[in-house]
Design a protein around this motif. Structure first.
Motif, PDB file in Angstrom:
ATOM      1  N   TRP A 160      16.141 -51.195  36.030  1.00  0.00           N
ATOM      2  CA  TRP A 160      16.054 -51.651  37.384  1.00  0.00           C
ATOM      3  C   TRP A 160      15.398 -50.775  38.433  1.00  0.00           C
ATOM      4  O   TRP A 160      15.030 -51.032  39.348  1.00  0.00           O
ATOM      5  CB  TRP A 160      17.326 -52.526  37.793  1.00  0.00           C
ATOM      6  CG  TRP A 160      17.476 -53.734  37.199  1.00  0.00           C
ATOM      7  CD1 TRP A 160      18.336 -54.231  36.017  1.00  0.00           C
ATOM      8  CD2 TRP A 160      16.690 -55.050  37.359  1.00  0.00           C
ATOM      9  NE1 TRP A 160      18.296 -55.357  35.826  1.00  0.00           N
ATOM     10  CE2 TRP A 160      17.090 -55.991  36.437  1.00  0.00           C
ATOM     11  CE3 TRP A 160      15.565 -55.538  38.087  1.00  0.00           C
ATOM     12  CZ2 TRP A 160      16.417 -57.038  36.475  1.00  0.00           C
ATOM     13  CZ3 TRP A 160      15.049 -56.603  38.127  1.00  0.00           C
ATOM     14  CH2 TRP A 160      15.588 -57.384  37.268  1.00  0.00           C
ATOM     15  N   ARG A 161      16.222 -49.589  38.298  1.00  0.00           N
ATOM     16  CA  ARG A 161      15.729 -48.494  39.467  1.00  0.00           C
ATOM     17  C   ARG A 161      14.265 -48.475  39.078  1.00  0.00           C
ATOM     18  O   ARG A 161      13.572 -47.930  40.229  1.00  0.00           O
ATOM     19  CB  ARG A 161      16.501 -47.116  39.172  1.00  0.00           C
ATOM     20  CG  ARG A 161      16.126 -46.244  40.185  1.00  0.00           C
ATOM     21  CD  ARG A 161      16.946 -44.872  39.744  1.00  0.00           C
ATOM     22  NE  ARG A 161      18.254 -44.767  40.100  1.00  0.00           N
ATOM     23  CZ  ARG A 161      19.265 -44.744  39.405  1.00  0.00           C
ATOM     24  NH1 ARG A 161      19.217 -44.741  38.025  1.00  0.00           N
ATOM     25  NH2 ARG A 161      20.428 -44.603  39.879  1.00  0.00           N
ATOM     26  N   GLY A 162      13.802 -48.118  37.898  1.00  0.00           N
ATOM     27  CA  GLY A 162      12.359 -47.973  37.722  1.00  0.00           C
ATOM     28  C   GLY A 162      11.555 -49.442  38.162  1.00  0.00           C
ATOM     29  O   GLY A 162      10.453 -49.054  38.957  1.00  0.00           O
ATOM     30  N   VAL A 163      11.882 -50.255  38.021  1.00  0.00           N
ATOM     31  CA  VAL A 163      11.311 -51.769  38.510  1.00  0.00           C
ATOM     32  C   VAL A 163      11.336 -51.729  40.179  1.00  0.00           C
ATOM     33  O   VAL A 163      10.183 -51.839  40.950  1.00  0.00           O
ATOM     34  CB  VAL A 163      11.990 -52.986  38.321  1.00  0.00           C
ATOM     35  CG1 VAL A 163      11.653 -54.125  38.895  1.00  0.00           C
ATOM     36  CG2 VAL A 163      11.686 -53.206  36.601  1.00  0.00           C
ATOM     37  N   ALA A 164      12.477 -51.219  40.857  1.00  0.00           N
ATOM     38  CA  ALA A 164      12.418 -51.076  42.128  1.00  0.00           C
ATOM     39  C   ALA A 164      11.595 -50.030  42.950  1.00  0.00           C
ATOM     40  O   ALA A 164      10.844 -50.410  43.875  1.00  0.00           O
ATOM     41  CB  ALA A 164      14.078 -50.924  42.683  1.00  0.00           C
TER      42      ALA A 164
ATOM     43  N   GLY B 248      22.240 -61.832  45.223  1.00  0.00           N
ATOM     44  CA  GLY B 248      21.641 -62.239  44.373  1.00  0.00           C
ATOM     45  C   GLY B 248      21.296 -61.121  42.972  1.00  0.00           C
ATOM     46  O   GLY B 248      21.497 -61.448  41.700  1.00  0.00           O
ATOM     47  N   PHE B 249      20.846 -59.910  43.383  1.00  0.00           N
ATOM     48  CA  PHE B 249      20.840 -59.137  42.366  1.00  0.00           C
ATOM     49  C   PHE B 249      22.149 -58.477  41.766  1.00  0.00           C
ATOM     50  O   PHE B 249      22.077 -58.444  40.545  1.00  0.00           O
ATOM     51  CB  PHE B 249      20.032 -57.827  43.004  1.00  0.00           C
ATOM     52  CG  PHE B 249      19.778 -56.601  42.030  1.00  0.00           C
ATOM     53  CD1 PHE B 249      18.947 -56.785  41.202  1.00  0.00           C
ATOM     54  CD2 PHE B 249      20.413 -55.421  42.260  1.00  0.00           C
ATOM     55  CE1 PHE B 249      18.748 -55.904  40.413  1.00  0.00           C
ATOM     56  CE2 PHE B 249      20.009 -54.398  41.383  1.00  0.00           C
ATOM     57  CZ  PHE B 249      19.358 -54.687  40.578  1.00  0.00           C
ATOM     58  N   GLY B 250      23.043 -58.545  42.232  1.00  0.00           N
ATOM     59  CA  GLY B 250      24.320 -58.326  41.776  1.00  0.00           C
ATOM     60  C   GLY B 250      24.786 -59.089  41.032  1.00  0.00           C
ATOM     61  O   GLY B 250      25.036 -59.007  39.676  1.00  0.00           O
ATOM     62  N   LEU B 251      24.610 -60.456  41.187  1.00  0.00           N
ATOM     63  CA  LEU B 251      24.837 -61.710  40.170  1.00  0.00           C
ATOM     64  C   LEU B 251      23.890 -61.593  39.025  1.00  0.00           C
ATOM     65  O   LEU B 251      24.344 -61.697  37.872  1.00  0.00           O
ATOM     66  CB  LEU B 251      24.523 -63.007  40.707  1.00  0.00           C
ATOM     67  CG  LEU B 251      25.645 -63.398  41.789  1.00  0.00           C
ATOM     68  CD1 LEU B 251      25.228 -64.724  42.542  1.00  0.00           C
ATOM     69  CD2 LEU B 251      26.997 -63.685  41.157  1.00  0.00           C
ATOM     70  N   LEU B 252      22.565 -61.081  39.335  1.00  0.00           N
ATOM     71  CA  LEU B 252      21.803 -60.756  38.228  1.00  0.00           C
ATOM     72  C   LEU B 252      22.172 -59.861  37.038  1.00  0.00           C
ATOM     73  O   LEU B 252      22.064 -59.902  35.963  1.00  0.00           O
ATOM     74  CB  LEU B 252      20.236 -60.577  38.612  1.00  0.00           C
ATOM     75  CG  LEU B 252      19.198 -60.309  37.615  1.00  0.00           C
ATOM     76  CD1 LEU B 252      19.049 -61.691  36.886  1.00  0.00           C
ATOM     77  CD2 LEU B 252      18.004 -59.896  38.288  1.00  0.00           C
ATOM     78  N   LEU B 253      22.860 -58.858  37.558  1.00  0.00           N
ATOM     79  CA  LEU B 253      23.202 -57.538  36.842  1.00  0.00           C
ATOM     80  C   LEU B 253      24.348 -58.022  35.887  1.00  0.00           C
ATOM     81  O   LEU B 253      24.434 -57.552  34.837  1.00  0.00           O
ATOM     82  CB  LEU B 253      23.503 -56.327  37.994  1.00  0.00           C
ATOM     83  CG  LEU B 253      22.520 -55.514  38.257  1.00  0.00           C
ATOM     84  CD1 LEU B 253      23.246 -54.610  39.505  1.00  0.00           C
ATOM     85  CD2 LEU B 253      21.699 -54.860  37.610  1.00  0.00           C
TER      86      LEU B 253
END
Length: 367
Positions: free
Chosen positions: A15-19, A261-266
Motif C-alpha cells: 500500500w505504501r508503494g501504491v500511495a 475508509g482506508f483503515g477499514l480496508l486494511l
C-alpha cells in the motif's frame, strides 16, 4: 504463560508503494489523487510508529534511543534530498537565469530542521501546502510526521524516567485522547492550517487503532468497537463534508473520511495476507514501497526535467497514457538510485535486499 504468534503484514509495504505512485501520478497528470494518497501514508505511519513504540517499550529502549532511530531513519535522506534540490536549482539558474534560491535565510534554516510548520503557527494558511517557507510543497506532510514521532515518544520518555511498567497502556490512552482532541479541533478549525499535529492526528490515529485492532486487542467486542468507530468516522466525516458550504473544497474531514475508509480496508484485507505474500504483486509493490520515501522526497522538483527528457526520447504521436507511464517510470528509476546511495545506508534493519524487505510484524498474544 504467554505465547506469541507472529504474522508478517506485507500489505503495508504494498500500500505504501501504491500511495507513492498515486502521489507521483497526481503531479505528472494533475489528476487529484494525491490528497487521499497522503492520508494513506499517514495511516500507515500511524500503524508503524505505534508498533515501533510498543516494541521499544517491550525491549526496554529509552526515549533517546527511540528518537535516535527515528532521526537516523528520516533526516539523512531528507537532508540529501534538499542538497539534490539545491543542485537542480543551481543548474536551473545557470541555464535559464531563474533563481529559485533567492529566499530568506530563515527558510533554509527551517527546511534543514523540518520546522517549516512554525511559519504556519504565526501566519496560518488555508492549506499546509500554501506554506511559503516550503522549498518543495510535497514535504509539508513531513512536518506533521515529525511531530507525530515526538508525541508517540512521550510514553517512552515517561517510562524511562518514572520507571513505569505500563507504558504500552500509556500509548493506547494517548492515542485515544489525541484522536478525540483532533476530531474536536477540526470540527471548529478545519478551514485553516496552523501546522500543529492536532490537525492531522486523527488520520495518524486511524493507523494506531488498526495496529491495536489487528495485533494487540483480545476479544471480538474490543476489535468490533474499533471497526464501528472507523465506520462512524467515515459516516460523520461525510455528513460534515456534505453539510459544508465550501463546495468542492477539500477539508480535513474529507481527509478523515479517506483515512477511516482506508483503515477499514486494511482490516478487511488482512485475511488475504498469505495470498498476497505469494503473489507477484507483493514483490513489485513491495519494491516500490521500499523506495517510497525516496520517491516522495525527490520526484516533485524533477517534474519538468523528467517531462523534458520523455518528450525528447518519445515520438510526438506517443499516446498520453504512455507518456504519463514513462514519466512515472523515470521518476521511479531516479528514486531507486537516490534510495540506494542516500537512504539505504541509514536504514535501521541492516542488510536489505530489493523486493525482500522485512515487513511489519503483527504479534497476537494467546494465553
Amino acid at each position: 504463560m504467554v505465547h506469541r504468534v507472529h504474522e508478517r503484514y506485507a500489505m503495508l509495504d504494498g500500500w505504501r508503494g501504491v500511495a507513492a505512485l498515486a502521489v507521483v501520478f497526481h503531479h505528472v497528470s494533475h489528476v487529484p489523487v494525491g490528497g487521499p494518497a497522503v492520508m494513506c501514508f499517514f495511516v500507515i505511519s500511524g500503524y508503524c510508529i505505534t508498533a515501533s513504540a510498543e516494541a521499544a517499550l517491550r525491549n526496554g529502549m529509552s526515549f533517546w534511543s527511540y528518537m535516535r532511530r527515528r532521526i537516523n531513519r528520516i533526516y539523512p535522506p531528507y537532508l540529501f534530498s534538499l542538497l539534490f534540490y539545491i543542485s537542480t536549482r543551481i543548474i536551473k539558474l545557470v541555464t535559464t537565469g531563474i533563481n529559485d534560491l533567492n529566499r530568506p535565510v530563515i527558510d533554509f534554516i527551517q527546511s534543514a530542521t523540518l520546522t517549516q510548520w512554525l511559519t504556519l503557527v504565526v501566519s496560518p494558511a488555508t492549506n499546509p501546502i500554501d506554506n511559503p517557507s516550503l522549498f518543495v510543497t510535497a514535504h509539508w506532510s513531513l512536518c506533521y510526521e515529525e511531530q507525530f514521532y515526538l508525541l508517540m515518544g512521550i510514553p517512552l520518555f515517561i517510562a524511562t524516567y518514572a520507571q513505569r511498567k505500563n507504558g504500552a497502556r500509556d500509548i493506547f490512552k494517548l492515542v485515544w485522547i489525541c484522536v478525540a482532541l483532533s476530531v474536536v479541533f477540526n470540527l471548529f478549525i478545519d478551514h485553516l492550517s496552523y501546522g500543529l499535529f492536532l490537525e492531522y492526528f486523527a488520520m495518524f490515529g486511524v493507523g494506531c487503532l488498526v495496529y491495536y485492532r489487528l495485533s494487540r486487542l483480545k476479544g471480538n467486542p474490543m476489535r468490533w468497537s474499533i471497526d464501528l468507530l472507523l465506520a462512524m468516522g467515515c459516516i460523520v466525516a461525510m455528513m460534515v463534508t456534505l453539510g459544508s458550504e465550501r463546495d468542492w473544497e477539500v477539508t480535513r474531514y474529507d481527509d478523515l473520511m479517506f483515512a477511516s475508509g482506508f483503515g477499514l480496508l486494511l482490516i478487511a484485507l488482512h485475511r488475504f495476507e498469505n495470498w498476497y505474500r505469494r503473489s507477484r504483486a507483493s514483490f513489485i509493490l513491495g519494491s516500490i514501497g521500499l523506495i517510497s520515501y525516496s520517491l516522495y522526497l525527490v520526484h516533485q522538483f524533477n517534474l519538468n526535467i523528467v517531462l523534458a527528457f520523455t518528450d525528447r526520447i518519445l515520438p510526438e504521436e506517443t499516446p498520453y497514457f504512455v507518456l504519463i507511464g514513462s514519466q512515472i517510470a523515470v521518476h521511479v528509476i531516479v528514486a531507486a538510485a537516490f534510495w540506494f546511495f542516500f537512504e539505504r545506508p541509514y536504514l535501521n534493519h541492516g542488510s536489505w535486499v530489493f523486493g525482500k524487505r522485512p515487513v511489519f510484524v503483527l504479534s497476537r498474544s494467546k494465553e
